[in-house]
Write an enzyme that holds these catalytic residues in place. Structure first.
Site, PDB file in Angstrom:
ATOM      1  N   ASP A   1      -1.085  -0.797  -3.044  1.00  0.00           N
ATOM      2  CA  ASP A   1      -2.515  -1.119  -2.807  1.00  0.00           C
ATOM      3  C   ASP A   1      -3.412  -0.194  -3.804  1.00  0.00           C
ATOM      4  O   ASP A   1      -2.865   0.717  -4.365  1.00  0.00           O
ATOM      5  CB  ASP A   1      -2.846  -0.816  -1.358  1.00  0.00           C
ATOM      6  CG  ASP A   1      -4.341  -1.016  -1.155  1.00  0.00           C
ATOM      7  OD1 ASP A   1      -4.860  -1.910  -1.164  1.00  0.00           O
ATOM      8  OD2 ASP A   1      -4.682   0.199  -0.485  1.00  0.00           O
TER       9      ASP A   1
ATOM     10  N   ASP B   1      -7.608   0.565  -3.273  1.00  0.00           N
ATOM     11  CA  ASP B   1      -8.656   1.169  -2.535  1.00  0.00           C
ATOM     12  C   ASP B   1      -7.894   1.704  -1.289  1.00  0.00           C
ATOM     13  O   ASP B   1      -7.371   1.455  -0.514  1.00  0.00           O
ATOM     14  CB  ASP B   1      -9.658   0.135  -1.875  1.00  0.00           C
ATOM     15  CG  ASP B   1     -10.719  -0.137  -2.956  1.00  0.00           C
ATOM     16  OD1 ASP B   1     -10.993   0.796  -3.893  1.00  0.00           O
ATOM     17  OD2 ASP B   1     -10.846  -1.400  -2.872  1.00  0.00           O
TER      18      ASP B   1
ATOM     19  N   ASP C   1      -2.704   2.060   2.431  1.00  0.00           N
ATOM     20  CA  ASP C   1      -3.060   2.965   3.305  1.00  0.00           C
ATOM     21  C   ASP C   1      -3.611   2.323   4.402  1.00  0.00           C
ATOM     22  O   ASP C   1      -4.123   2.850   5.626  1.00  0.00           O
ATOM     23  CB  ASP C   1      -4.586   3.584   2.658  1.00  0.00           C
ATOM     24  CG  ASP C   1      -5.458   2.801   2.292  1.00  0.00           C
ATOM     25  OD1 ASP C   1      -6.501   2.796   3.027  1.00  0.00           O
ATOM     26  OD2 ASP C   1      -5.369   1.805   1.513  1.00  0.00           O
TER      27      ASP C   1
END
Length: 260
Positions: A10, A12, A211
């Site tokens: 991922d 961001d 995240d």
């Protein structure tokens, strides 16, 4: 710990937070390269082209990346649109709410623009979204256009905090039409299926790194991948404690992860 052949990473909250660097991210990718381990950046960002995403990683965060290593919901959505009709996609029309990254991928399939009676309406994050765009999309879906949403992210982590994401834009159209969009990006499996097909890796030897439990981790779990949650962005320890389906691994930062 499994020796993974492919990492799906991922952006961001994992590689950076908006314009802010996550220091451990650079070293993590360097270690992947040093060990000749395959990696792709699997993002829910539909606003940028793969080249723009790679340029941002390289120029602003000093993270090694090429356009071929970037997988976006725009690419996966375009692939879905390309295969959703029985005849050539160029015989069909679309209306798109979104930025250049999404529009270039969709209209790159050969599908034509139509604001009045499109076959499909595609909605993603649009920084200049207006009432008129919502109106056009709503009326088209009410007339029978197939409704696609790029991804369900309600918020994006950046240097200012958690700002509205594509899911917030799409939900307005869902409310106005009283119809649920067909989602392509994380946590849906479509984007992983596209990645496997386009890049040719073995999903049984791949791990999803992110995240956000609600997008990255659930996507990995839904697609049958092992998952690595890093606490540098969206999800908290309190969030994960409430979940029945846990990530395969949890770490505070990417510096803790032993790349083999």
């Amino acid at each position: 710990m499994t020796n993974y052949e492919t990492y799906l990473i991922d952006l961001d909250g994992t590689m950076y937070r908006g314009k802010d660097k996550i220091p451990e991210a650079h070293d993590f990718v360097d270690r992947l390269n040093a060990n000749n381990i395959n990696y792709y950046f699997l993002t829910n960002n539909s606003t940028k082209t793969p080249q723009q995403v790679a340029d941002n990683l390289m120029n602003n965060h000093q993270i090694t990346a090429t356009a071929e290593q970037v997988i976006t919901p725009s690419l996966a959505t375009a692939d879905y649109v390309r295969h959703m009709f029985d005849d050539d996609v160029s015989n069909h029309t679309a209306y798109v709410i979104g930025e250049f990254g999404l529009k270039s991928a969709i209209f790159g399939t050969g599908i034509k623009l139509d604001e009045d009676n499109p076959d499909v309406v595609i909605v993603g994050l649009d920084y200049d979204v207006t009432y008129h765009k919502f109106e056009v999309a709503t009326l088209a879906i009410k007339r029978g256009a197939f409704f696609i949403g790029t991804n369900a992210d309600t918020n994006l982590p950046n240097e200012r905090g958690l700002v509205p994401g594509a899911g917030s834009v799409i939900s307005l159209v869902e409310t106005a039409t009283q119809m649920k969009a067909k989602y392509i990006g994380k946590p849906e499996t479509d984007i992983v299926d596209y990645a496997v097909s386009a890049k040719g890796f073995d999903r049984s030897k791949a791990v999803m790194v992110g995240d956000n439990y609600n997008t990255d981790i659930l996507c990995g779990l839904n697609a049958g991948l092992d998952t690595l949650l890093v606490y540098t962005g969206f999800s908290t320890h309190e969030d994960i404690a409430k979940e029945e389906r846990k990530p395969t691994y949890q770490i505070e930062s990417l510096a803790e992860w032993d790349v083999k």
